[in-house]
Design an enzyme around this catalytic site. Structure first.
Site, PDB file in Angstrom:
ATOM      1  CG  PHE A 160      59.548  23.772  17.494  1.00  0.00           C
ATOM      2  CD1 PHE A 160      58.179  23.656  17.470  1.00  0.00           C
ATOM      3  CD2 PHE A 160      60.315  22.614  17.434  1.00  0.00           C
ATOM      4  CE1 PHE A 160      57.567  22.408  17.391  1.00  0.00           C
ATOM      5  CE2 PHE A 160      59.718  21.373  17.358  1.00  0.00           C
ATOM      6  CZ  PHE A 160      58.324  21.272  17.340  1.00  0.00           C
ATOM      7  CD  GLN A 281      48.288  24.729  16.931  1.00  0.00           C
ATOM      8  OE1 GLN A 281      48.743  23.819  17.578  1.00  0.00           O
ATOM      9  NE2 GLN A 281      48.800  25.936  16.910  1.00  0.00           N
ATOM     10  CG  HIS A 283      50.514  19.766  13.317  1.00  0.00           C
ATOM     11  ND1 HIS A 283      51.264  19.433  12.216  1.00  0.00           N
ATOM     12  CD2 HIS A 283      51.395  19.961  14.314  1.00  0.00           C
ATOM     13  CE1 HIS A 283      52.538  19.426  12.558  1.00  0.00           C
ATOM     14  NE2 HIS A 283      52.653  19.743  13.823  1.00  0.00           N
ATOM     15  CG  LEU A 293      51.820  15.409  14.460  1.00  0.00           C
ATOM     16  CD1 LEU A 293      51.020  16.483  13.784  1.00  0.00           C
ATOM     17  CD2 LEU A 293      51.933  15.707  15.926  1.00  0.00           C
ATOM     18  CD  GLU A 296      55.886  23.669  14.285  1.00  0.00           C
ATOM     19  OE1 GLU A 296      54.843  23.295  14.828  1.00  0.00           O
ATOM     20  OE2 GLU A 296      56.297  24.827  14.307  1.00  0.00           O
ATOM     21  NE  ARG A 327      52.522  23.461  15.678  1.00  0.00           N
ATOM     22  CZ  ARG A 327      52.504  22.574  16.639  1.00  0.00           C
ATOM     23  NH1 ARG A 327      51.396  22.364  17.310  1.00  0.00           N
ATOM     24  NH2 ARG A 327      53.580  21.892  16.935  1.00  0.00           N
ATOM     25  CG  HIS A 394      48.274  19.111  16.671  1.00  0.00           C
ATOM     26  ND1 HIS A 394      48.689  17.821  16.853  1.00  0.00           N
ATOM     27  CD2 HIS A 394      49.223  19.878  17.241  1.00  0.00           C
ATOM     28  CE1 HIS A 394      49.830  17.821  17.501  1.00  0.00           C
ATOM     29  NE2 HIS A 394      50.189  19.052  17.744  1.00  0.00           N
ATOM     30  NE  ARG A 438      49.797  23.526  21.381  1.00  0.00           N
ATOM     31  CZ  ARG A 438      50.792  22.759  20.958  1.00  0.00           C
ATOM     32  NH1 ARG A 438      52.025  23.045  21.301  1.00  0.00           N
ATOM     33  NH2 ARG A 438      50.559  21.722  20.191  1.00  0.00           N
TER      34      ARG A 438
END
Lengths: 651, 165
Positions: A160, A281, A283, A293, A296, A327, A394, A438
């Protein structure tokens, strides 16, 4: 004995045994000031509990379950059925240094999170979270959560964004644990099921209006039941806020229509500060248009971002991590590509996410659902064409400030001070583990670790069955008056119009790339829109299942979040994490970490920006006041885990 | 004789198939010890941790049902369902008959995973028999978006305001 209006989810017999002391409705008489119609009457029901949790998402359920397990008579007040909280949308996973795919260490996860936060995260809270992570995942597994497994039966962990080995020097780490693509749902199902075994009382489809504060102490929550219009005061020594984020302040966001920042607004109306709201944030891959969305995990499984020239542009911006960089780095890179004219589509206003080079079998097994979403909302066949994407709102890193134990704090006389009786966890809180940005799959971890932390702290500092201090008999009156005012509002501007104005202003003035003039203009516009709330017009005068009323109350909450966000963004004259400014492109720390530190003089607190923003609002005028508090740079135990000193952040 | 046997076996198989697909069970299956060891999603937690079964609300007028279902259509777990169901509710909710309302109520309130409703509507996964029916067909047809209307967001509520019409 009248039973309180409450959904028959737990054993009805148990409800009688619990000491719900005062169930007799009392009428609260209110004079409606706008017309001389009949007086509005709202029956009020009082409840006594050892703990009240507002919100039944991942964090709320974990807190409610932890408290019930510890023997506290717990109420969970939620406007949605628990398994329908926005946590259910989470498809990514939970980060934990279990070391199933390669040797791993939680201190490397700690380093990644501190770096990801651009050194605005409080290192004691981050230490707590990353150290507890493996134990939390094992605990969930023991509760019955069916994590995806490798062939040897160990929990499968995937890559990730922003996760590395050996303090950034050992390549990509694989520490994201998931349940196929339904990690969020599985988490909710597991925690909800377990909390019912410990007799948590759920008050579903109750909209929490305000905190009941007296002498700076939180004594409970006042809410209204959507099913019958009755008002309920939940009195308790311990209140936990777990209401989630506020994505709906923006026009384009990945959040459900339930993310309206109710908890942040309740705290603001109580006169307490919110922290770091300017850090929103974006995304990188939200579908262009609807904003849905694209997880990721797609990039974790091999998907790449390309511009109009077909170039994998992330190789230029993040040579090591490429498409799996943090991100904010990816969002900023995408925005730069678009601004420099390499965007795709007829308006050149988005980029492409390419998946058709991956084997269709892998897409079908590891990422089901992407095909449907792409087809329905973008008209794209993922095995043949790329998906048009854009950075979309996001997550909110900011929220209600807490310490690492989950207690809500204010900052008085240069010191952090705990607000008695109030706790917060999840996206609504700002511990702060995410700082300015984040990392993916850290949010579900944040929910379980800090939900549990709130429960543990309450169990440490209190006892079940403790007698409650008295509360003024008319506590919560202003909240009911406000509800009545909105219900019968006869202004000239509809709720949906004001909401659209707010969303478009935030989208145009406080999006990925920010600049001084644009922000200043946005602040003035937002202040005017805040004032326009006085002229709001609603059309549904009923009290039962009044969606118009609920959406208007949510708009009030969103408005408070929006003004604080844009004013905090305008004031912060630097670029850090998700807050990127064209006119101040660098970080302004107490020392210049791009150069050798020897011989540099430390800037004073007022002269640098490595500090948390604390914002409060004067509810009547809408004026935002800003203050600051220092970042916590020490870990919980310097020997076990040394704190990471700031450095320049590159991937 | 063989025909009868085959029929009996297929009946049993059918029933087992239906039970397995049912998202919530009325009583726990205790001795499974099934921890989801398959490499893809086994939905083990749905079997081991049964949630209280959904029940229909008694004593609700049709008007109240519509108002409740409106709220429950607009406020979902993820954006995709928020957009899809609120547009669907705008088109069909006020003209649904009582049977249709009850079908819709069950469809949007019984499944515990919002994604399941989305997968059924988009035909990515087969619809369990308990939810098949008129409303599910309407929803599937609606999702296909044959008129290719723009679906950028959920509609505002003002279409309900009789005063403005």
């Amino acid at each position: 004995m009248l039973f309180c209006a409450y959904k028959p989810l737990t054993n009805a017999i148990v409800a009688v045994k619990r000491n719900v002391i005062d169930c007799i409705p009392r009428n609260v008489l209110l004079l409606n000031k706008h017309s001389d119609r009949q007086i509005s009457q709202y029956p009020v029901v009082d409840h006594h509990f050892d703990a009240v949790v507002v919100g039944a998402g991942g964090a709320g359920l974990r807190a409610a379950f932890g408290l019930s397990e510890a023997g506290f008579n717990t109420a969970c007040v939620t406007k949605l059925f628990p398994t329908r909280s926005h946590t259910v949308a989470a498809q990514g996973g939970i980060n934990a240094a279990l070391g199933n795919m390669e040797a791993d260490d939680w201190r490397w996860h700690f380093y990644d999170t501190v770096k990801g936060s651009d050194w605005l995260g409080d290192q004691d809270a981050i230490h707590y979270m990353t150290e507890q992570a493996p134990a939390s995942v094992v605990e969930l597994e023991n509760f019955g959560m069916p994590f995806s497994r490798t062939e040897d039966g160990k929990i499968y962990q995937r890559a990730f964004g922003g996760q590395s080995l050996k303090f950034g020097k050992g390549g990509q780490a694989h520490r994201c644990c998931c349940v196929a693509d339904r990690t969020g749902h599985s988490l909710l199902h597991t925690l909800y099921g377990r909390s019912l075994r410990f007799d948590t009382s759920y008050f579903v489809e109750y909209f929490a209006l305000d905190l009941l504060m007296e002498d700076g102490e939180c004594k409970g929550v006042i809410a209204f039941c959507m099913e019958d219009g009755s008002i309920h005061r939940f009195r308790s020594k311990n209140t936990v806020i777990a209401t989630g984020g506020y994505g709906r302040t923006y026009f384009s966001c990945t959040s459900a229509h339930t993310s309206t920042g109710d908890g942040n607004a309740m705290v603001t109306r109580a006169g307490l500060p919110c922290q770091d709201l300017e850090f929103v944030q974006f995304h990188p891959t939200g579908i262009y248009g609807a904003g849905c969305l694209i997880t990721e995990g797609c990039r974790g499984e091999g998907g790449i971002l390309i511009n109009s020239e077909g170039e994998r542009f992330m190789e230029r911006y993040a040579p090591n991590a490429k498409d799996l960089a943090s991100r904010d780095v990816v969002s900023r890179s995408m925005t730069i590509e678009i601004r420099e004219g390499r965007g795709c589509g007829p308006e050149k206003d988005h980029v492409y996410l390419q998946l058709h080079h991956l084997p269709p079998q892998q897409l079908a097994v590891r990422l089901p659902g992407i095909s449907e979403t792409a087809m329905i909302f973008a008209g794209v066949e993922v095995t043949k064409e790329p998906i048009p994407v854009l950075p979309t709102v996001h997550y909110n890193m900011g929220g209600v400030p807490t310490n690492y134990k989950g207690q809500v704090i204010t900052h008085v006389g240069g010191e952090d001070k705990v607000v008695p009786g109030l706790y917060a966890c999840g996206e609504a809180a700002c511990a702060s583990v995410h700082g300015a940005n984040r990392l993916g799959a850290n949010s579900l971890l944040d929910l379980v670790v800090f939900g549990r932390a709130c429960a543990l702290t309450i169990a440490e500092t209190g006892t079940p069955g403790e007698k409650l201090s008295p509360l003024k008999p008319n506590a919560g009156e202003e909240s009911v008056a406000n509800l009545d005012k909105i219900r019968f509002a006869e202004g000239t501007i509809r709720t949906s119009e004001i909401r659209l104005n707010m969303q478009k202003t935030m989208q145009n003035h406080a999006a990925v790339f920010r600049t001084g003039d644009l922000l200043k203009e946005g602040c003035d516009k937002m202040d005017a829109i805040y004032q326009s709330m006085e002229d709001i017009k609603t059309f549904d005068r009923g009290i039962v299942w009044n969606t118009d009323l609920v959406e208007s109350l949510e708009l009030q909450n969103l408005m408070l979040n929006a003004v604080q966000t844009i004013h905090s963004a305008e004031a912060r004259k630097e670029s850090r994490g998700a807050h990127a400014r064209e006119d101040y492109q660098d970080r302004m720390d107490e020392l210049d970490y791009a150069k050798p530190l020897a011989g540099q003089e430390k800037k004073s607190f007022d002269q640098h920006w490595r500090k948390h923003t604390l914002s409060t609002v004067d509810i009547k005028t809408g004026k935002v006041t800003l203050g600051y508090r220092p970042v916590i740079d020490r870990s919980l135990d310097q020997e076990e885990c040394s704190a990471i000193p700031p450095a320049i952040r590159s991937y | 004789m063989l025909g009868v046997l085959v029929k009996r076996v297929s009946l049993v198989v059918n029933r087992v198939y239906q039970v397995v697909l049912r998202p919530t069970l009325a009583c726990p299956v205790s001795t499974r010890g099934y921890k989801g060891e398959a490499s893809d999603d086994s939905r083990g937690d749905l079997i081991e941790i049964p949630l209280p079964p959904w029940t229909e609300k008694d004593g609700e007028t049709m008007d109240m049902k519509r108002r409740r279902l409106l709220f429950q259509s607009r406020k979902r777990g993820m954006l995709e369902n928020c957009i899809l169901l609120s547009l669907f509710a705008k088109k069909y909710l006020n003209t649904m008959s009582e049977t249709q309302l009850r079908q819709y109520d069950r469809l949007i309130n019984e499944p515990s995973n919002d994604w399941d409703i989305y997968y059924w509507a988009t035909e990515a996964q087969p619809v369990p028999n308990v939810y098949a029916g008129e409303i599910m067909d309407l929803l599937k047809e609606f999702t296909k978006n044959k008129d290719q209307e723009q679906r950028l967001d959920a509609p505002n509520l003002e279409y309900l305001d009789k005063g403005s019409q």
